[in-house]
Design a protein around this motif. Structure first.
Motif, PDB file in Angstrom:
ATOM      1  N   GLU A  25      14.432  79.095  35.558  1.00 17.65           N
ATOM      2  CA  GLU A  25      15.174  77.901  35.181  1.00 17.65           C
ATOM      3  C   GLU A  25      14.338  76.627  35.294  1.00 17.65           C
ATOM      4  OE1 GLU A  25      19.156  77.625  36.785  1.00 17.65           O
ATOM      5  OE2 GLU A  25      19.083  79.743  37.333  1.00 17.65           O
ATOM      6  N   LYS A  26      14.608  75.705  34.390  1.00 22.96           N
ATOM      7  CA  LYS A  26      13.939  74.416  34.369  1.00 22.96           C
ATOM      8  C   LYS A  26      14.401  73.562  35.541  1.00 22.96           C
ATOM      9  CE  LYS A  26      13.174  70.556  31.154  1.00 22.96           C
ATOM     10  NZ  LYS A  26      13.579  69.962  29.858  1.00 22.96           N
ATOM     11  N   GLY A  27      13.439  72.848  36.149  1.00 24.48           N
ATOM     12  CA  GLY A  27      13.769  71.957  37.242  1.00 24.48           C
ATOM     13  C   GLY A  27      13.991  72.650  38.566  1.00 24.48           C
ATOM     14  N   LYS A  28      13.643  73.945  38.642  1.00 20.71           N
ATOM     15  CA  LYS A  28      13.824  74.711  39.871  1.00 20.71           C
ATOM     16  C   LYS A  28      12.543  75.451  40.239  1.00 20.71           C
ATOM     17  CE  LYS A  28      18.813  75.443  39.697  1.00 20.71           C
ATOM     18  NZ  LYS A  28      19.907  76.443  39.790  1.00 20.71           N
ATOM     19  N   THR A  29      12.405  75.734  41.536  1.00 20.40           N
ATOM     20  CA  THR A  29      11.307  76.590  41.989  1.00 20.40           C
ATOM     21  C   THR A  29      11.790  78.028  41.933  1.00 20.40           C
ATOM     22  OG1 THR A  29      12.029  76.112  44.257  1.00 20.40           O
ATOM     23  CG2 THR A  29      10.111  74.916  43.428  1.00 20.40           C
ATOM     24  N   ASN A  30      11.218  78.776  40.995  1.00 19.32           N
ATOM     25  CA  ASN A  30      11.570  80.172  40.766  1.00 19.32           C
ATOM     26  C   ASN A  30      10.510  81.039  41.438  1.00 19.32           C
ATOM     27  OD1 ASN A  30      13.734  79.853  38.393  1.00 19.32           O
ATOM     28  ND2 ASN A  30      12.035  78.443  37.978  1.00 19.32           N
ATOM     29  N   ILE A  31      10.930  81.859  42.394  1.00 22.99           N
ATOM     30  CA  ILE A  31       9.978  82.578  43.229  1.00 22.99           C
ATOM     31  C   ILE A  31       9.995  84.074  42.928  1.00 22.99           C
ATOM     32  CG2 ILE A  31       9.433  83.230  45.609  1.00 22.99           C
ATOM     33  CD1 ILE A  31      10.121  80.488  46.497  1.00 22.99           C
ATOM     34  N   ILE A  32       8.794  84.639  42.819  1.00 21.20           N
ATOM     35  CA  ILE A  32       8.623  86.086  42.660  1.00 21.20           C
ATOM     36  C   ILE A  32       8.081  86.627  43.975  1.00 21.20           C
ATOM     37  CG2 ILE A  32       7.524  87.934  41.334  1.00 21.20           C
ATOM     38  CD1 ILE A  32       6.943  85.818  39.153  1.00 21.20           C
ATOM     39  N   ILE A  33       8.796  87.583  44.579  1.00 24.21           N
ATOM     40  CA  ILE A  33       8.321  88.199  45.812  1.00 24.21           C
ATOM     41  C   ILE A  33       8.220  89.704  45.635  1.00 24.21           C
ATOM     42  CG2 ILE A  33       9.190  86.391  47.332  1.00 24.21           C
ATOM     43  CD1 ILE A  33      11.565  88.201  48.016  1.00 24.21           C
ATOM     44  N   GLY A  34       7.497  90.321  46.544  1.00 19.34           N
ATOM     45  CA  GLY A  34       7.324  91.772  46.510  1.00 19.34           C
ATOM     46  C   GLY A  34       6.044  92.156  47.234  1.00 19.34           C
ATOM     47  N   GLN A  35       5.971  93.393  47.656  1.00 17.39           N
ATOM     48  CA  GLN A  35       4.800  93.874  48.371  1.00 17.39           C
ATOM     49  C   GLN A  35       3.612  94.010  47.436  1.00 17.39           C
ATOM     50  OE1 GLN A  35       6.593  97.441  49.862  1.00 17.39           O
ATOM     51  NE2 GLN A  35       7.213  96.501  51.792  1.00 17.39           N
ATOM     52  N   VAL A 201       9.740  81.254  50.798  1.00 13.87           N
ATOM     53  CA  VAL A 201      11.014  81.637  50.199  1.00 13.87           C
ATOM     54  C   VAL A 201      12.156  80.821  50.806  1.00 13.87           C
ATOM     55  CG1 VAL A 201      12.692  83.516  49.944  1.00 13.87           C
ATOM     56  CG2 VAL A 201      10.246  83.966  49.625  1.00 13.87           C
ATOM     57  N   MET A 202      12.128  80.682  52.137  1.00  9.72           N
ATOM     58  CA  MET A 202      13.209  79.968  52.808  1.00  9.72           C
ATOM     59  C   MET A 202      13.100  78.451  52.640  1.00  9.72           C
ATOM     60  SD  MET A 202      14.916  82.442  53.581  1.00  9.72           S
ATOM     61  CE  MET A 202      16.265  81.467  54.230  1.00  9.72           C
ATOM     62  N   GLU A 203      11.900  77.943  52.417  1.00  5.14           N
ATOM     63  CA  GLU A 203      11.721  76.502  52.196  1.00  5.14           C
ATOM     64  C   GLU A 203      12.180  76.092  50.802  1.00  5.14           C
ATOM     65  OE1 GLU A 203      10.730  73.876  53.919  1.00  5.14           O
ATOM     66  OE2 GLU A 203      10.324  74.893  55.798  1.00  5.14           O
ATOM     67  N   ILE A 204      11.757  76.830  49.782  1.00  2.92           N
ATOM     68  CA  ILE A 204      11.932  76.333  48.413  1.00  2.92           C
ATOM     69  C   ILE A 204      12.523  77.361  47.446  1.00  2.92           C
ATOM     70  CG2 ILE A 204      10.081  74.633  48.652  1.00  2.92           C
ATOM     71  CD1 ILE A 204       8.246  76.522  47.090  1.00  2.92           C
ATOM     72  N   GLY A 205      13.086  78.460  47.974  1.00  7.13           N
ATOM     73  CA  GLY A 205      13.574  79.531  47.100  1.00  7.13           C
ATOM     74  C   GLY A 205      14.897  79.234  46.433  1.00  7.13           C
ATOM     75  N   GLU A 206      14.852  78.450  45.361  1.00  8.12           N
ATOM     76  CA  GLU A 206      16.087  78.130  44.632  1.00  8.12           C
ATOM     77  C   GLU A 206      16.558  79.321  43.809  1.00  8.12           C
ATOM     78  OE1 GLU A 206      16.343  73.694  43.434  1.00  8.12           O
ATOM     79  OE2 GLU A 206      14.242  74.273  43.194  1.00  8.12           O
ATOM     80  N   THR A 207      15.644  79.988  43.140  1.00  2.00           N
ATOM     81  CA  THR A 207      15.947  81.276  42.516  1.00  2.00           C
ATOM     82  C   THR A 207      14.827  82.229  42.901  1.00  2.00           C
ATOM     83  OG1 THR A 207      14.788  80.865  40.411  1.00  2.00           O
ATOM     84  CG2 THR A 207      17.069  80.139  40.557  1.00  2.00           C
ATOM     85  N   ILE A 208      15.194  83.455  43.230  1.00  3.72           N
ATOM     86  CA  ILE A 208      14.240  84.435  43.744  1.00  3.72           C
ATOM     87  C   ILE A 208      14.441  85.757  43.012  1.00  3.72           C
ATOM     88  CG2 ILE A 208      13.437  85.682  45.805  1.00  3.72           C
ATOM     89  CD1 ILE A 208      15.022  83.474  47.424  1.00  3.72           C
ATOM     90  N   ILE A 209      13.334  86.384  42.618  1.00  5.09           N
ATOM     91  CA  ILE A 209      13.416  87.765  42.143  1.00  5.09           C
ATOM     92  C   ILE A 209      12.506  88.622  43.011  1.00  5.09           C
ATOM     93  CG2 ILE A 209      14.001  87.085  39.781  1.00  5.09           C
ATOM     94  CD1 ILE A 209      11.143  87.966  38.972  1.00  5.09           C
ATOM     95  N   PHE A 210      12.952  89.817  43.301  1.00  2.15           N
ATOM     96  CA  PHE A 210      12.206  90.760  44.129  1.00  2.15           C
ATOM     97  C   PHE A 210      11.777  91.937  43.264  1.00  2.15           C
ATOM     98  CE2 PHE A 210      12.224  94.636  46.747  1.00  2.15           C
ATOM     99  CZ  PHE A 210      11.230  94.310  47.661  1.00  2.15           C
ATOM    100  N   LEU A 211      10.460  92.177  43.220  1.00  2.00           N
ATOM    101  CA  LEU A 211       9.924  93.290  42.460  1.00  2.00           C
ATOM    102  C   LEU A 211       9.485  94.412  43.392  1.00  2.00           C
ATOM    103  CD1 LEU A 211       7.598  91.540  39.802  1.00  2.00           C
ATOM    104  CD2 LEU A 211      10.068  91.956  39.703  1.00  2.00           C
TER     105      LEU A 211
END
Length: 255
Positions: A25-35, A201-211
């Motif tokens: 999304e625009k205007g958001k920090t979109n985070i990708i996490i995973g091992q 993730v906890m500071e700026i994770g507005e949207t998060i996806i986990f792979l």
């Protein structure tokens, strides 16, 4: 906004991405996490156009990369800012020259206009009187801020950050996280952050996806990640001693 529809990517017989669909999304920090080995890096390289998916679509503001001609792809790349894992500053260039480099490559500004813009973004990342210093003469945290200034100097629509806190102490990492989020909101950028750092993730994770294993296993925000019953996510989140303590505290409070 960036929309991803069912992308697959293989290298030889190994399928790395297995049908990922999501929206950044625009205007958001979109985070990708995973091992490690989850497909995060390959996924980001597909978003950047460095890898071409075998199938599926990556759509920027309504137009799929696959449907763009050479000039359109070139224009899209000009709209992208990239914060590399190690900062990737040029050691032989001073700070001013490092930040000005994308302007020299992609803009038609005059030299005075470029210098004004360089000073503007350096001030935005809280750096002054460093123009003539070399990267080796400033701290690691300052180097990351220079790299952020360089990434936004061309007013990008999209900002990609690959492990932005790598090698930083926790306090400096929090400063960088907050700066990324502030710039994202201030300039209304679509920001995608590739990280394994749960503090980020906890500071700026507005949207998060986990792979995991090339598949999207979970999506949500930082308020939901501790509430999910997705075992793969909880295993990843609570691999850190700090977050194990948070979970235990939450469980004790609920008793």
């Amino acid at each position: 906004m960036i929309k991803v529809i069912d992308i697959h990517k293989s290298f030889g017989d190994e399928e790395v991405l297995k049908g990922i669909s999501t929206t950044f999304e625009k205007g958001k920090t979109n985070i990708i996490i995973g091992q490690s080995g989850s497909g995060k890096t390959v996924f980001m390289k597909c978003l950047l156009g460095l890898f071409e998916p075998d199938s599926g679509e990556i759509i920027y503001e309504g137009t799929a990369i696959q449907d763009m001609d050479k000039d359109e792809k070139s224009e899209l790349r000009k709209q992208m800012g990239m914060l590399f894992q190690g900062g990737a500053l040029f050691d032989s260039m001073n700070i001013e020259e490092n930040v000005m480099f994308p302007l020299l490559m992609f803009s038609k500004k005059s030299k005075p206009e470029m210098l004004d813009r360089v000073n503007e973004v350096l001030k935005r990342v809280n750096l002054v009187n460093v123009n003539k210093k070399l990267p080796a003469e400033i701290s690691g945290g300052m180097q990351k801020r220079v790299a952020i200034a360089r990434a936004i100097v061309n007013n990008p629509k999209y900002l990609f950050c690959d492990e932005p806190n790598s090698g930083l102490d926790p306090r400096t990492a929090t400063v960088i996280d907050n700066l990324i989020q502030e710039i994202t909101q201030e300039y209304d950028i679509t920001t995608v952050v590739n990280t394994h750092d749960m503090n980020s993730v906890m500071e700026i994770g507005e949207t998060i996806i986990f792979l995991k294993d090339g598949k999207l296993m979970w999506s949500g925000d930082k308020t939901k990640i501790f509430k999910t019953d997705n075992e793969a996510v909880t295993d990843f989140v609570y691999s850190s001693d700090l977050f194990k303590k948070i979970r235990d505290a939450q469980q004790n409070e609920s008793k």
